[in-house]
Design a protein around this motif. Structure first.
Motif, PDB file in Angstrom:
ATOM      1  N   SER A 237      72.767  75.461  60.357  1.00 10.88           N
ATOM      2  CA  SER A 237      72.582  74.440  59.321  1.00 10.88           C
ATOM      3  C   SER A 237      71.112  74.243  58.949  1.00 10.88           C
ATOM      4  N   LEU A 238      70.263  74.069  59.944  1.00  4.51           N
ATOM      5  CA  LEU A 238      68.838  73.855  59.671  1.00  4.51           C
ATOM      6  C   LEU A 238      68.190  75.136  59.165  1.00  4.51           C
ATOM      7  N   SER A 239      68.587  76.270  59.705  1.00  4.17           N
ATOM      8  CA  SER A 239      68.029  77.543  59.274  1.00  4.17           C
ATOM      9  C   SER A 239      68.293  77.781  57.792  1.00  4.17           C
ATOM     10  N   LEU A 240      69.456  77.384  57.302  1.00  5.36           N
ATOM     11  CA  LEU A 240      69.777  77.573  55.894  1.00  5.36           C
ATOM     12  C   LEU A 240      68.993  76.615  55.013  1.00  5.36           C
ATOM     13  N   VAL A 241      68.716  75.419  55.502  1.00  2.00           N
ATOM     14  CA  VAL A 241      67.825  74.499  54.782  1.00  2.00           C
ATOM     15  C   VAL A 241      66.449  75.140  54.620  1.00  2.00           C
ATOM     16  N   ILE A 242      65.944  75.724  55.693  1.00  2.00           N
ATOM     17  CA  ILE A 242      64.616  76.346  55.659  1.00  2.00           C
ATOM     18  C   ILE A 242      64.600  77.536  54.699  1.00  2.00           C
ATOM     19  N   ALA A 243      65.635  78.380  54.761  1.00  2.00           N
ATOM     20  CA  ALA A 243      65.708  79.537  53.868  1.00  2.00           C
ATOM     21  C   ALA A 243      65.753  79.090  52.412  1.00  2.00           C
ATOM     22  N   ALA A 244      66.535  78.048  52.134  1.00  2.00           N
ATOM     23  CA  ALA A 244      66.632  77.550  50.766  1.00  2.00           C
ATOM     24  C   ALA A 244      65.302  76.975  50.295  1.00  2.00           C
ATOM     25  N   LEU A 245      64.659  76.172  51.123  1.00  3.55           N
ATOM     26  CA  LEU A 245      63.388  75.563  50.725  1.00  3.55           C
ATOM     27  C   LEU A 245      62.307  76.612  50.493  1.00  3.55           C
ATOM     28  N   ASN A 246      62.252  77.629  51.325  1.00  2.00           N
ATOM     29  CA  ASN A 246      61.241  78.680  51.116  1.00  2.00           C
ATOM     30  C   ASN A 246      61.469  79.402  49.801  1.00  2.00           C
ATOM     31  N   SER A 247      62.717  79.666  49.467  1.00  2.00           N
ATOM     32  CA  SER A 247      63.011  80.329  48.206  1.00  2.00           C
ATOM     33  C   SER A 247      62.722  79.418  47.020  1.00  2.00           C
ATOM     34  N   GLN A 248      63.105  78.159  47.136  1.00  2.71           N
ATOM     35  CA  GLN A 248      62.844  77.201  46.059  1.00  2.71           C
ATOM     36  C   GLN A 248      61.344  76.982  45.869  1.00  2.71           C
ATOM     37  N   LYS A 249      60.598  77.037  46.958  1.00 11.00           N
ATOM     38  CA  LYS A 249      59.149  76.923  46.854  1.00 11.00           C
ATOM     39  C   LYS A 249      58.576  78.086  46.052  1.00 11.00           C
ATOM     40  N   GLN A 250      59.048  79.285  46.349  1.00  9.69           N
ATOM     41  CA  GLN A 250      58.564  80.449  45.607  1.00  9.69           C
ATOM     42  C   GLN A 250      58.826  80.283  44.110  1.00  9.69           C
ATOM     43  N   LEU A 251      60.033  79.858  43.765  1.00 12.93           N
ATOM     44  CA  LEU A 251      60.366  79.670  42.350  1.00 12.93           C
ATOM     45  C   LEU A 251      59.499  78.591  41.725  1.00 12.93           C
ATOM     46  N   ALA A 252      59.336  77.470  42.401  1.00 15.60           N
ATOM     47  CA  ALA A 252      58.536  76.371  41.854  1.00 15.60           C
ATOM     48  C   ALA A 252      57.100  76.803  41.591  1.00 15.60           C
ATOM     49  N   LEU A 253      56.512  77.511  42.527  1.00 16.83           N
ATOM     50  CA  LEU A 253      55.120  77.946  42.351  1.00 16.83           C
ATOM     51  C   LEU A 253      54.994  78.954  41.221  1.00 16.83           C
ATOM     52  N   MET A 254      55.994  79.796  41.044  1.00 15.09           N
ATOM     53  CA  MET A 254      55.961  80.742  39.941  1.00 15.09           C
ATOM     54  C   MET A 254      56.083  80.017  38.602  1.00 15.09           C
ATOM     55  N   LEU A 255      56.949  79.025  38.531  1.00 13.41           N
ATOM     56  CA  LEU A 255      57.107  78.277  37.290  1.00 13.41           C
ATOM     57  C   LEU A 255      55.850  77.489  36.942  1.00 13.41           C
ATOM     58  N   ALA A 256      55.073  77.117  37.965  1.00 14.66           N
ATOM     59  CA  ALA A 256      53.869  76.304  37.743  1.00 14.66           C
ATOM     60  C   ALA A 256      52.598  77.146  37.637  1.00 14.66           C
ATOM     61  N   GLU A 257      52.721  78.446  37.457  1.00 16.71           N
ATOM     62  CA  GLU A 257      51.538  79.311  37.490  1.00 16.71           C
ATOM     63  C   GLU A 257      50.491  78.972  36.439  1.00 16.71           C
ATOM     64  N   GLY A 258      50.875  78.295  35.380  1.00 14.39           N
ATOM     65  CA  GLY A 258      49.898  77.945  34.356  1.00 14.39           C
ATOM     66  C   GLY A 258      49.031  76.746  34.701  1.00 14.39           C
ATOM     67  N   ASP A 259      49.295  76.092  35.824  1.00 10.73           N
ATOM     68  CA  ASP A 259      48.565  74.873  36.188  1.00 10.73           C
ATOM     69  C   ASP A 259      48.249  74.929  37.685  1.00 10.73           C
ATOM     70  N   ALA A 260      47.028  75.306  38.008  1.00  8.47           N
ATOM     71  CA  ALA A 260      46.648  75.481  39.412  1.00  8.47           C
ATOM     72  C   ALA A 260      46.768  74.183  40.201  1.00  8.47           C
ATOM     73  N   GLY A 261      46.423  73.070  39.575  1.00  9.87           N
ATOM     74  CA  GLY A 261      46.517  71.785  40.266  1.00  9.87           C
ATOM     75  C   GLY A 261      47.944  71.426  40.604  1.00  9.87           C
ATOM     76  N   LEU A 262      48.845  71.656  39.660  1.00  7.21           N
ATOM     77  CA  LEU A 262      50.256  71.370  39.907  1.00  7.21           C
ATOM     78  C   LEU A 262      50.807  72.311  40.974  1.00  7.21           C
ATOM     79  N   GLN A 263      50.395  73.571  40.921  1.00  8.61           N
ATOM     80  CA  GLN A 263      50.800  74.510  41.966  1.00  8.61           C
ATOM     81  C   GLN A 263      50.401  73.998  43.348  1.00  8.61           C
ATOM     82  N   GLU A 264      49.192  73.510  43.442  1.00 11.75           N
ATOM     83  CA  GLU A 264      48.704  73.013  44.734  1.00 11.75           C
ATOM     84  C   GLU A 264      49.515  71.813  45.203  1.00 11.75           C
TER      85      GLU A 264
END
Length: 331
Positions: A237-264
């Motif tokens: 259960s916890l491992s799947l939360v971690i896997a999901a969050l890591n993937s969602q983090k990757q997507l979020a940072l890619m979507l925010a690539e135009g704004d370094a501050g927001l990425q941070e």
């Protein structure tokens, strides 16, 4: 020379920013589904080698497939949803306990449907996919003959591999091109619409993590529901939360690539949530049944909701899109 280098860097940046949808497809979506296809193929191969429920190699292969699914489970559109593929591969949450009943029916009748891949693809989604297999591999009181359970395990594993391969192929061969080239022949009229789909997927994933992966086992303070956690039998259960969050983090940072501050800011908020998972030490989220354990899971859920708030309030306006309706609306 410095001016030439600066010009080249500007051109590269402009080219990259001109196709943000393609960048997400190439670095996030397509690799995620390729990994899912690979892990489920390994699962099917492991089931052919040995179908003993307690086989550590078979269980490890299932665990890998479940983690790979968690990494793409937010991408609930297009090939993922076509032909009910997502439901058949990952029928969870199972709020009515349909999976044990559907499997028990097949086992009691020793239904020969397990010998025919095309016929098995027509059985109830509750008896198919990764969560049905998790039930069989971790059931403490297995029913039926060893021979039939083996055949059933192999049928589910093969079917799961086929579903994942169909998703990956459809993304690679057809749907990615439709997202890259919006217009009359695409589900998207503009790149903004395609970008909105990806932004909506991020919101969907975070909602699944907060409300389902964490919220369901918490239940209420007086009535916690630890056995409603995702893949609790396998202790994932916890491992799947971690896997999901890591993937969602990757997507979020890619979507925010135009704004370094927001990425941070996004990166820091995700990191706080991931740090909370590291502090839990509760693989099946069974701790929700105790006051102290519940408080820790609530704290993690709050961290995830902080990400959701930041995504809605800052990332959406940055992209010029809104979440709209998602795959969970109406559930």
């Amino acid at each position: 020379m410095k001016q030439l280098v600066a010009l080249i860097l500007c051109l590269v940046a402009a080219t990259a920013s001109a196709d943000p949808v393609g960048r997400v497809l190439d670095s996030h979506v397509l690799p995620g589904f390729a990994r899912l296809a690979k892990e489920t193929a390994s699962l099917a191969a492991a089931a052919e080698v040995g179908c003993d429920e307690r086989d550590p190699d078979l269980r490890a292969a299932l665990n890998g497939a479940l983690r790979a699914w968690a990494g793409v489970s937010h991408l609930r559109f297009g090939p993922t949803e076509a032909e009910n593929r997502a439901f058949a591969l990952a029928f969870w949450p199972d709020s009515r306990g349909m999976t044990p009943k559907a499997l028990a029916g097949l086992i009691a009748a020793e239904d020969p449907v397990v010998q025919d891949a095309q016929a098995f693809a027509q059985v109830s989604v509750a008896a198919r996919g990764l969560y049905a297999l998790e039930f069989l591999l971790y059931d403490e009181d297995p029913a039926g003959s060893d021979a039939y359970r083996c055949a059933l395990i192999r049928a589910i594993a093969r079917d799961s591999a086929g579903l994942a391969q169909a998703m990956a192929a459809d993304w690679h061969d057809r749907y990615a091109a439709l997202m890259r080239a919006p217009g009359p022949d695409s589900p998207y009229r503009s790149q903004d619409e395609a970008m909105q789909e990806l932004f909506k997927a991020l919101g969907t994933g975070l909602q699944i993590t907060a409300d389902l992966r964490l919220g369901r086992p918490m239940g209420t303070f007086d009535k916690p529901r630890p056995k409603r956690a995702e893949a609790w039998r396998a202790g994932l259960s916890l491992s799947l939360v971690i896997a999901a969050l890591n993937s969602q983090k990757q997507l979020a940072l890619m979507l925010a690539e135009g704004d370094a501050g927001l990425q941070e800011r996004l990166g820091a908020t995700f990191d706080r949530a991931l740090a909370s998972t590291a502090a839990l030490d509760d693989p099946a989220l069974a701790g929700v049944a105790t006051p102290d354990g519940r408080v820790r899971v609530e704290a993690l859920q709050q961290r995830v909701n902080e990400i959701r708030e930041l995504v809605a309030q800052e990332l959406g306006p940055e992209l010029g899109v809104s979440a709209g309706f998602n795959a969970l609306d109406g559930d």
